[in-house]
Design an enzyme around this catalytic site. Structure first.
Site, PDB file in Angstrom:
ATOM      1  N   TYR A 190      16.029  14.100 110.301  1.00 22.72           N
ATOM      2  CA  TYR A 190      16.395  14.972 111.338  1.00 22.72           C
ATOM      3  C   TYR A 190      17.865  15.878 111.002  1.00 22.72           C
ATOM      4  O   TYR A 190      17.680  17.017 110.838  1.00 22.72           O
ATOM      5  CB  TYR A 190      17.024  14.318 112.550  1.00 22.72           C
ATOM      6  CG  TYR A 190      17.647  15.255 113.643  1.00 22.72           C
ATOM      7  CD1 TYR A 190      17.323  16.361 114.433  1.00 22.72           C
ATOM      8  CD2 TYR A 190      18.926  14.724 113.982  1.00 22.72           C
ATOM      9  CE1 TYR A 190      17.878  17.091 115.144  1.00 22.72           C
ATOM     10  CE2 TYR A 190      19.995  15.695 114.710  1.00 22.72           C
ATOM     11  CZ  TYR A 190      19.352  16.670 115.277  1.00 22.72           C
ATOM     12  OH  TYR A 190      20.163  17.497 116.036  1.00 22.72           O
ATOM     13  N   THR A 225      24.462  20.526 114.599  1.00 21.74           N
ATOM     14  CA  THR A 225      24.816  19.276 115.036  1.00 21.74           C
ATOM     15  C   THR A 225      26.047  18.706 114.123  1.00 21.74           C
ATOM     16  O   THR A 225      25.928  19.137 112.830  1.00 21.74           O
ATOM     17  CB  THR A 225      23.656  18.459 115.152  1.00 21.74           C
ATOM     18  OG1 THR A 225      24.041  16.948 115.208  1.00 21.74           O
ATOM     19  CG2 THR A 225      22.804  18.295 113.684  1.00 21.74           C
ATOM     20  N   ASP A 226      26.838  17.973 114.705  1.00 22.76           N
ATOM     21  CA  ASP A 226      27.736  17.228 113.713  1.00 22.76           C
ATOM     22  C   ASP A 226      27.113  16.189 112.763  1.00 22.76           C
ATOM     23  O   ASP A 226      27.689  15.968 111.941  1.00 22.76           O
ATOM     24  CB  ASP A 226      28.744  16.428 114.574  1.00 22.76           C
ATOM     25  CG  ASP A 226      28.240  15.500 115.520  1.00 22.76           C
ATOM     26  OD1 ASP A 226      27.085  15.146 115.430  1.00 22.76           O
ATOM     27  OD2 ASP A 226      28.895  14.716 116.184  1.00 22.76           O
ATOM     28  N   GLU A 227      25.564  15.932 113.102  1.00 18.81           N
ATOM     29  CA  GLU A 227      25.262  14.837 111.941  1.00 18.81           C
ATOM     30  C   GLU A 227      25.066  15.524 110.684  1.00 18.81           C
ATOM     31  O   GLU A 227      24.877  14.640 109.796  1.00 18.81           O
ATOM     32  CB  GLU A 227      23.581  14.623 112.663  1.00 18.81           C
ATOM     33  CG  GLU A 227      23.872  13.839 114.060  1.00 18.81           C
ATOM     34  CD  GLU A 227      22.949  12.998 114.476  1.00 18.81           C
ATOM     35  OE1 GLU A 227      21.855  12.823 113.724  1.00 18.81           O
ATOM     36  OE2 GLU A 227      22.628  12.472 115.559  1.00 18.81           O
ATOM     37  N   LYS A 275      18.418  19.624 109.840  1.00 19.99           N
ATOM     38  CA  LYS A 275      19.325  20.603 110.439  1.00 19.99           C
ATOM     39  C   LYS A 275      20.060  21.068 109.557  1.00 19.99           C
ATOM     40  O   LYS A 275      20.593  22.441 109.526  1.00 19.99           O
ATOM     41  CB  LYS A 275      20.250  20.054 111.698  1.00 19.99           C
ATOM     42  CG  LYS A 275      19.431  19.402 112.891  1.00 19.99           C
ATOM     43  CD  LYS A 275      18.828  20.721 113.807  1.00 19.99           C
ATOM     44  CE  LYS A 275      19.918  21.494 114.264  1.00 19.99           C
ATOM     45  NZ  LYS A 275      19.269  22.643 115.331  1.00 19.99           N
TER      46      LYS A 275
END
Ligand code: NAD
Ligand code: DAU
Length: 351
Positions: A157, A132-134, A161
């Protein structure tokens, strides 16, 4: 060429679109979908392809080492596309444990299995990790996340990741496992669980319930139609270079409040309600803890190197998404009973 591919998390939102694409596009491949069927996993997402000859479903947990070893013994996988994860930021804030288990421990189990079962010809396997870009943190008003942006995860989260991304790269450097990674922005489309902003708002507008907007609705996300993510995954799996990371995004930034106004307009039109009536449901609620302000992806690498680009304009994608939810009431109704109701109560009324 015949291949046996393991897709993890294939009963979830993005996973189900990836499984469908691979099953239909590659009739010579055997596609094994491994999913625990958590609250977010739903085999109804794949009812149209479940009888297809090249598709196999295996129910199991990626944190279960014995199960994973047996699965790798049973199938001689040529490739793994790893999507299984706990994926909702709000749930990671109220209960981080499951995120550490599935996203970190589960990923390590798969990496170990890939490495051990192909010891003598490691170069024949490909481990593709979907991220993810997060992991890159939060942007201010300007700038974009590139593949070189330093990691700065800020929720349980995104930290889980980021940790799994690091482990995937570590297995490449240490054990020479052929890996490829991609980091994508916010997806939307059919089959997304209605805890996420767009399907939650569609459902609340339909049922005339308040639309909860965290803080002032000024946070910005870059939205990509899920089928465009699936086509990028197909391209990266087949043409991406080992050891590389590809950022995937829609070049389509919206503040949450503007997005919800657009959705209200579309829903009013489709439901035959006077323009402006759905917008009256917008309700500002307590902000998400540690809420990242802005995500924006620079996807020029995948565009230049692999020739990918999003196929849909956002408004077209949003219309298609609304149509899907309005035409699939049973899918939604099956979900918004039982445990989801309890989650909704706790998330929005007991904070
Ligand atoms: P989702 O929550 O809809 O689906 C996750 C799937 O994984 C479910 O089917 C669930 O049953 C399965 N799963 C969970 N724990 C498992 C376990 N221990 N063992 C086996 N299966 C398990 O998630 P999604 O939105 O489809 O996201 C898929 C992947 O893409 C995730 O890795 C996520 O981090 C990543 N991603 C999502 C987005 C997005 O906008 N949704 C954007 C970028 C990246
Ligand atoms: O950027 C990629 C990520 O996008 C993925 O890695 C995650 O798995 C996926 O869930 C998504 O994360 P977000 O936190 O951005 O998505 P969510 O739909 O939860 O929220 C989108 C924005 O809307 C965010 O700024 C929070 C806000 N929001 C969300 C909900 C659920 C609200 O204002 N109200 C809400 O009720």
């Amino acid at each position: 060429m015949n291949k046996t591919i393991l897709i993890t998390g294939g009963a979830g939102f993005i996973g189900s679109h990836v499984v469908r694409l691979f099953v239909n596009k590659y009739p010579d491949y055997k596609i094994v979908n491994l999913d625990k069927l958590t609250y977010a996993g739903n085999l109804e997402n794949l009812s149209d392809i479940k009888e297809t000859q090249n598709y196999i479903f295996e129910k199991g947990d990626i944190t279960d080492t014995n199960f994973i070893e047996n699965l790798f013994r049973k199938y001689d996988f040529d490739g793994i596309i790893h999507l299984a994860a706990e994926s909702h930021v709000d749930r990671s804030i109220s209960d981080p444990g499951a995120f550490i288990q599935t996203n970190i421990v589960g990923t390590v189990n798969l990496l170990n299995a890939a490495r051990n079962f192909r010891k003598d010809n490691l170069e024949k396997i490909r481990f593709y990790h979907i991220s993810t870009d997060e992991v890159y943190g939060s942007l201010k008003d300007i700038g974009f996340f590139t593949e070189q942006t330093a990691y700065d995860p800020r929720s349980p989260y995104s930290a889980s990741k980021a940790s799994s991304d690091h482990l995937v790269r570590a297995y490449m450097h240490t054990y020479k496992l052929p890996v490829v990674l991609s980091n994508c922005s916010n997806n939307y489309g059919a089959n997304q669980f209605p805890e996420k902003l767009i399907p939650l708002a569609i459902n609340n507008i339909k049922t005339e319930k308040p639309i909860p907007i965290y803080g002032k609705g000024e946070n910005i996300r870059d939205w990509l139609f899920v089928e465009d993510h699936a086509s990028a995954i197909d391209l990266i799996f087949h043409k991406g270079k080992n050891g590389e990371t590809y950022n995937i995004g829609g070049n389509n930034e919206w503040t949450n409040i503007d997005l919800i106004h657009k959705l209200c307009e579309i829903m009013d039109r489709k439901l035959g309600r006077p323009q402006g009536s759905s917008a009256k449901l917008i309700t500002f609620v307590k902000d998400r803890a540690g809420h990242d302000l802005r995500y924006a992806i620079d996807s020029s690498k995948i565009q230049k190197e692999l020739g990918w680009k999003p196929s849909l304009q956002f408004e077209e994608g949003l219309e298609k998404t609304v149509d899907w939810y309005l035409n699939n009431e049973t899918w939604l109704n099956n979900i918004i009973s039982g445990k989801y109701e309890q989650y909704y109560e706790e998330q929005y009324f007991k904070r």
